[in-house]
Motif scaffolding. Structure first.
Motif, PDB file in Angstrom:
ATOM      1  N   GLU A   8       0.813  -1.205   0.000  1.00 15.82           N
ATOM      2  CA  GLU A   8       0.000   0.000   0.000  1.00 15.82           C
ATOM      3  C   GLU A   8       0.844   1.252   0.000  1.00 15.82           C
ATOM      4  O   GLU A   8       0.464   2.257  -0.593  1.00 15.82           O
ATOM      5  N   TYR A  67      -9.034   4.621   6.590  1.00 15.66           N
ATOM      6  CA  TYR A  67     -10.106   4.532   7.573  1.00 15.66           C
ATOM      7  C   TYR A  67     -11.444   4.855   6.955  1.00 15.66           C
ATOM      8  O   TYR A  67     -12.462   4.251   7.299  1.00 15.66           O
ATOM      9  N   GLN A 112     -12.345   4.183   4.037  1.00 12.33           N
ATOM     10  CA  GLN A 112     -12.827   3.052   3.253  1.00 12.33           C
ATOM     11  C   GLN A 112     -13.404   1.979   4.154  1.00 12.33           C
ATOM     12  O   GLN A 112     -14.294   1.241   3.746  1.00 12.33           O
ATOM     13  N   PHE A 113     -12.890   1.898   5.382  1.00 11.64           N
ATOM     14  CA  PHE A 113     -13.453   0.903   6.278  1.00 11.64           C
ATOM     15  C   PHE A 113     -14.778   1.351   6.851  1.00 11.64           C
ATOM     16  O   PHE A 113     -15.631   0.521   7.160  1.00 11.64           O
ATOM     17  N   PHE A 170       4.413   1.376  13.189  1.00 10.75           N
ATOM     18  CA  PHE A 170       3.228   0.583  12.916  1.00 10.75           C
ATOM     19  C   PHE A 170       3.289  -0.732  13.685  1.00 10.75           C
ATOM     20  O   PHE A 170       2.347  -1.122  14.387  1.00 10.75           O
ATOM     21  N   LEU A 196       0.943  -2.002  16.777  1.00  7.38           N
ATOM     22  CA  LEU A 196       0.144  -3.215  16.659  1.00  7.38           C
ATOM     23  C   LEU A 196       0.546  -4.247  17.689  1.00  7.38           C
ATOM     24  O   LEU A 196      -0.282  -5.002  18.200  1.00  7.38           O
ATOM     25  N   VAL A 207      -5.932 -11.342  15.482  1.00  3.31           N
ATOM     26  CA  VAL A 207      -6.259 -10.610  14.256  1.00  3.31           C
ATOM     27  C   VAL A 207      -5.414 -11.057  13.079  1.00  3.31           C
ATOM     28  O   VAL A 207      -5.880 -11.123  11.954  1.00  3.31           O
ATOM     29  N   MET A 255     -15.125  -3.611  -0.833  1.00  2.00           N
ATOM     30  CA  MET A 255     -13.904  -3.045  -0.267  1.00  2.00           C
ATOM     31  C   MET A 255     -12.748  -3.353  -1.205  1.00  2.00           C
ATOM     32  O   MET A 255     -12.617  -4.457  -1.697  1.00  2.00           O
ATOM     33  N   ALA A 256     -11.936  -2.362  -1.423  1.00  2.00           N
ATOM     34  CA  ALA A 256     -10.842  -2.566  -2.372  1.00  2.00           C
ATOM     35  C   ALA A 256      -9.879  -3.608  -1.825  1.00  2.00           C
ATOM     36  O   ALA A 256      -9.740  -3.782  -0.624  1.00  2.00           O
ATOM     37  N   GLY A 301      -6.640  -3.774  -1.846  1.00  2.00           N
ATOM     38  CA  GLY A 301      -5.491  -3.320  -1.082  1.00  2.00           C
ATOM     39  C   GLY A 301      -5.871  -2.985   0.336  1.00  2.00           C
ATOM     40  O   GLY A 301      -5.098  -3.178   1.265  1.00  2.00           O
ATOM     41  N   VAL A 302      -7.068  -2.491   0.513  1.00  2.00           N
ATOM     42  CA  VAL A 302      -7.467  -2.084   1.854  1.00  2.00           C
ATOM     43  C   VAL A 302      -7.617  -3.297   2.748  1.00  2.00           C
ATOM     44  O   VAL A 302      -7.471  -3.213   3.959  1.00  2.00           O
ATOM     45  N   ALA A 324      -5.627  -5.469   3.179  1.00  2.00           N
ATOM     46  CA  ALA A 324      -4.363  -5.679   3.890  1.00  2.00           C
ATOM     47  C   ALA A 324      -4.338  -4.884   5.185  1.00  2.00           C
ATOM     48  O   ALA A 324      -3.606  -5.230   6.108  1.00  2.00           O
ATOM     49  N   TRP A 325      -5.117  -3.819   5.268  1.00  2.00           N
ATOM     50  CA  TRP A 325      -5.107  -2.981   6.474  1.00  2.00           C
ATOM     51  C   TRP A 325      -6.132  -3.433   7.496  1.00  2.00           C
ATOM     52  O   TRP A 325      -6.262  -2.792   8.554  1.00  2.00           O
ATOM     53  N   LEU A 326      -6.854  -4.461   7.187  1.00  2.00           N
ATOM     54  CA  LEU A 326      -7.902  -4.879   8.116  1.00  2.00           C
ATOM     55  C   LEU A 326      -7.361  -5.188   9.506  1.00  2.00           C
ATOM     56  O   LEU A 326      -7.962  -4.772  10.504  1.00  2.00           O
ATOM     57  N   PRO A 327      -6.238  -5.879   9.613  1.00  2.00           N
ATOM     58  CA  PRO A 327      -5.728  -6.135  10.966  1.00  2.00           C
ATOM     59  C   PRO A 327      -5.498  -4.842  11.730  1.00  2.00           C
ATOM     60  O   PRO A 327      -5.821  -4.746  12.919  1.00  2.00           O
ATOM     61  N   PHE A 328      -5.002  -3.858  11.045  1.00  2.00           N
ATOM     62  CA  PHE A 328      -4.729  -2.581  11.689  1.00  2.00           C
ATOM     63  C   PHE A 328      -6.013  -1.941  12.195  1.00  2.00           C
ATOM     64  O   PHE A 328      -6.100  -1.467  13.321  1.00  2.00           O
ATOM     65  N   ALA A 329      -7.041  -1.964  11.320  1.00  2.00           N
ATOM     66  CA  ALA A 329      -8.302  -1.331  11.723  1.00  2.00           C
ATOM     67  C   ALA A 329      -8.913  -2.056  12.901  1.00  2.00           C
ATOM     68  O   ALA A 329      -9.454  -1.439  13.831  1.00  2.00           O
ATOM     69  N   GLN A 385      -2.391 -21.237   6.578  1.00  2.00           N
ATOM     70  CA  GLN A 385      -1.221 -20.405   6.392  1.00  2.00           C
ATOM     71  C   GLN A 385      -1.212 -19.949   4.947  1.00  2.00           C
ATOM     72  O   GLN A 385      -1.500 -20.716   4.052  1.00  2.00           O
ATOM     73  N   ASP A 386      -0.869 -18.738   4.733  1.00  2.00           N
ATOM     74  CA  ASP A 386      -0.845 -18.224   3.372  1.00  2.00           C
ATOM     75  C   ASP A 386       0.180 -18.985   2.552  1.00  2.00           C
ATOM     76  O   ASP A 386       1.341 -19.110   2.958  1.00  2.00           O
ATOM     77  N   TRP A 419       0.665 -15.463  -3.936  1.00  2.00           N
ATOM     78  CA  TRP A 419       0.052 -15.942  -2.712  1.00  2.00           C
ATOM     79  C   TRP A 419      -1.405 -16.269  -2.983  1.00  2.00           C
ATOM     80  O   TRP A 419      -2.061 -15.646  -3.804  1.00  2.00           O
ATOM     81  N   ARG A 446      -8.579 -12.074  -3.357  1.00  2.00           N
ATOM     82  CA  ARG A 446      -9.116 -10.723  -3.201  1.00  2.00           C
ATOM     83  C   ARG A 446     -10.352 -10.514  -4.030  1.00  2.00           C
ATOM     84  O   ARG A 446     -11.187  -9.682  -3.711  1.00  2.00           O
ATOM     85  N   ARG A 449      -2.748  -8.259  -8.112  1.00  2.00           N
ATOM     86  CA  ARG A 449      -1.722  -7.736  -7.214  1.00  2.00           C
ATOM     87  C   ARG A 449      -1.949  -6.287  -6.865  1.00  2.00           C
ATOM     88  O   ARG A 449      -1.790  -5.879  -5.735  1.00  2.00           O
TER      89      ARG A 449
END
Lengths: 225, 537
Positions: A72, A87, A89-90, A120, A124, A224, B1-2, B4-5, B7-12, B38-39, B54, B60, B99
């Motif tokens: 990203e 955020y 987008q979520f 980051f 986390l 997670v 949901m796109a 690429g986003v 990938a940010w799900l764990p963060f959110a 496992q990936d 992967w 996706r 990708r």
């Protein structure tokens, strides 16, 4: 006055240059002033072993995290704009920019305006693998906007409004306008033991540890990755 | 949901801890991750080129072939990879889509090949990224036009269409003179008469010889009768042609409105009006002017010349550029005429008597004609005159390349259309030959098949092998299919019963007769002399 004169001189010089170019018929080229050196930010994170030692993630987890991160943000750092985009987008139904701003400040521990991969991962690591104490500490840090060690009612109100904004208008039943304020009142009643109008870190941690719901919800997001 | 986003799900999810202390009520339970794999890397073998990615990258987009379980159909157990027998070049773009989330269209790729690949992998072309979307759409439109062109020409040149009414045949003869000799004759005759008519009009005005009285007469007046007869003949031919076209037109109303028919009418009207009005002296002046319209007959040539039609079409399609040219010229003319008028006002005996009079000077100067009948005398006038001529060159030169490029594009399109039509004819001919070839092959194989069975019974194997080596597996399966069809559709009643007890053809008892015997013997001649002793009765 001198600034004005300087500007005038610059403008006249530009005009003279333009006339000269017009008369001699030289092709239009980008003037040097227009070329701004675009500083390309490239940040390389520390070695995998180091990060593994510092955080509570395994090597494989770090690999997965980094792949997603680098995909990203190829430059290696996230800036606030990207945070806000992700955020939004979520949470498309509301306006999550304020909360994202607070979150960014919480992640950006060295306050340099960008979140590197280390920041980051550190964040986390605390959130996902830390002790309850660490998590509560992090949450306190998030709420304390000016990082002075106290949560005031205004700070809490900002945070609360940000959270409610994220929700948007799609709540059922429809929330009233002063719902954030009431929520803040409830929060302060619960947390502020000595009723001095601010919540310190100890009060915060103590009160949270007494609340079963909060304790339970802190365990929610452990698996997670 | 796109993608690429994701990938940010764990963060959110992790950041949601920020809400927990503020919440008043207990949170819902987190979803448990069942079958958390496992990936893993999966290998995609596309025509020998191996791509690895992967599994989560492909997942996706779960509504495509690679993202869903549909790819399991292509899984090769032995090599543990997914094999696709498709173009690896295009696959590169498709994998990049997974990708990066953006689908690009490579410019060197053929548009229909690309579309086919997209359809195979279940990806909608609408998600092509903005950077390549315009190019994609342009190419697609071009292709569609080409296909439409082909279809049109196909419809126009349908081979022998049976049962056309007389009217329809006539219309087709008019539109495509090459369909029949009569049409061709008609085509050339009308062309000849158009030429005659135009030449007549021109020669009419040439002075030929003098008449006593020292007056030079134009030929038209000297040989008035001859010219009149010629004119009459031409007009009669044109009238007949017009009426025939009107009769044959599938939609008369549309025909009357079309440009060619208007030209036809305008070409013959002056004659008839002249016939009606010869006696009236007052309008004879107008009658003379009407003769000018006779020159429009030359436009009838556009039916005979494709180049002329292209030119007309170009002018029509460049109408906006021409309009712009006219408008800018008008503006410039007015400006410069005004300036010249006032500049030359001072000089004596100036020809620039008024602004409209200066228009003539401006037009002549701007188009760099420079007749020299009006010339500025003052210095200011000369300066402005030179500016006028310089700007005239510019103003005229600007829209011209647009018109030229339009003409070139349309002309080449026409050339291509003709070439494609010729190629298509050749292709159809080849297909016809291939078809007859394959049906011949089928008949041949049937004979060979019979022969094999006969040979089996007689026990010689070498000749059998010699017979079968000509047919491949696919061919033999194809022939078997045609054979089954034959068997299904051919009625069995037409076969006369064989001699009881013995098959006449093979000379064998009935229980040993191959099943194809009775059916094949229907229409086939005896394939190989000497194999069987008896003929069919």
């Amino acid at each position: 006055m001198s600034g004005c004169r300087k500007r005038c001189k610059r403008e006249i010089l530009k005009f003279a240059q333009y006339l000269l170019r017009l008369i001699t018929g030289s092709l239009h080229t980008d003037t040097v002033e227009d070329e701004m050196e675009m500083a390309t930010v490239r940040h390389r994170p520390e070695a995998l072993e180091l990060l593994e030692a510092q955080s509570k993630f395994t090597k494989k987890e770090l690999q997965i995290l980094y792949r997603g991160f680098k995909n990203e943000c190829p430059s290696g750092v996230v800036n606030e704009e990207t945070f806000k985009e992700i955020y939004s987008q979520f949470f498309p139904q509301g306006d999550s920019t304020t909360y994202a701003h607070f979150l960014f400040n919480a992640f950006d521990t060295d306050h340099n305006g960008s979140v590197s991969f280390e920041d980051f991962v550190m964040g986390l690591s605390i959130l996902l693998r830390g002790t309850v104490q660490e998590k509560l500490n992090w949450a306190f840090n998030l709420y304390d906007i000016n990082k002075d060690g106290y949560i005031t009612k205004e700070e809490m109100l900002d945070i609360m409004k940000a959270i409610y904004d994220m929700m948007g208008k799609c709540t059922y039943p429809v929330l009233k306008e002063d719902a954030p304020r009431q929520h803040v009142e409830t929060f302060f009643q619960k947390m502020d033991k000595n009723k001095d109008g601010v919540v310190t870190i100890d009060e915060f941690i103590e009160s949270c540890q007494k609340d079963e719901n909060i304790m339970r919800s802190m365990q929610l997001f452990e698996n997670v990755i | 949901m796109a993608a690429g986003v994701a990938a940010w799900l764990p963060f959110a999810r992790a950041a949601a801890i920020g809400w927990m202390p503020v919440a008043n009520c207990p949170m819902p339970l987190a979803p448990t991750e069942k079958n958390k794999r496992q990936d893993e890397l999966i290998i995609l073998n596309v025509s020998g080129r191996r791509f690895q990615t992967w599994r989560t990258t492909l997942e996706r987009y779960p509504d495509t072939l690679l993202g869903s379980t549909e790819k399991e159909f292509f899984f090769n157990e032995d090599t543990k990879e997914y094999f696709f027998d498709r173009d690896p070049e295009v696959f590169r773009c498709i994998l990049n889509f997974y990708r990066t989330g953006k689908l690009h269209y490579p410019r060197y790729e053929c548009i229909s090949a690309y579309d086919e690949e997209l359809a195979f992998y279940g990806i909608l072309p609408e998600i092509i990224g903005d950077c390549c979307y315009e190019e994609y759409k342009d190419r697609k439109r071009e292709n569609a036009e080409r296909l439409m062109d082909d279809n049109d020409s196909e419809n126009n040149q349908e081979g022998s269409m049976p049962s056309l009414s007389f009217r329809q045949t006539m219309w087709r003869a008019f539109e495509n003179p090459h369909t029949s000799t009569l049409a061709l004759v008609f085509y050339y005759v009308t062309g000849f008469f158009i030429a005659v008519s135009v030449i007549t009009n021109v020669v009419e005005t040439v002075p030929c010889g003098t008449v006593p009285g020292n007056k030079e007469l134009p030929c038209g007046e000297r040989y008035a009768v001859a010219f009149f007869c010629l004119d009459t003949a031409c007009v009669m031919i044109f009238t007949v042609e017009y009426l025939l076209r009107l009769f044959a037109a599938p939609s008369r109303y549309r025909f009357i409105r079309s440009v060619m028919s208007i030209i036809d009418v305008v070409a013959i009207m002056p004659y008839y009006i002249g016939l009606v009005m010869t006696n009236n002296e007052d309008v004879s002046g107008a009658f003379v002017t009407l003769r000018v319209f006779r020159v429009f007959r030359i436009f009838k040539f556009s039916r005979h010349s494709q180049g002329l039609r292209i030119l007309g079409y170009t002018l029509k399609s460049c109408a906006s550029e021409l309009g712009f040219l006219l408008f800018s010229l008008t503006m410039a003319i007015i400006i410069f005429a005004t300036v010249m008028f006032y500049a030359e006002k001072g000089s004596s005996a100036s020809k620039f008597t008024s602004i409209p009079a200066s228009f003539w000077y401006t037009i002549v100067t701007m188009t760099t004609l420079g007749y020299g009948d009006m010339v500025p005398k003052t210095i200011a006038g000369k300066i402005f005159g030179s500016i006028c001529s310089l700007s005239g060159v510019l103003v005229i030169a600007l829209p011209v390349p647009v018109i030229v490029s339009n003409f070139s594009r349309i002309y080449h399109q026409n050339q291509r259309a003709d070439k494609r039509r010729a190629q298509k004819k050749a292709r159809l001919a080849r297909i016809r030959v291939a078809k007859t070839g394959s049906s011949n092959a089928y008949l041949h194989s049937k004979r060979n098949g019979l022969l094999n069975e006969a040979l089996e019974l007689t026990g010689s194997t070498e000749e059998e092998q010699h017979m079968t080596k000509g047919t491949s597996l696919i061919e033999s399966q194809h022939h078997h299919l045609l054979h089954c069809l034959e068997k299904t559709t051919v009625s069995t009643n037409t076969i006369p019963p064989p001699r009881p007890g013995l098959c006449a053809w093979h000379g064998l008892p009935m229980d040993k007769v191959p099943t194809e015997c009775s059916e094949v013997a229907l229409g086939q001649a005896h394939p190989v002399p000497g194999v069987c002793q008896r003929g069919w009765f």
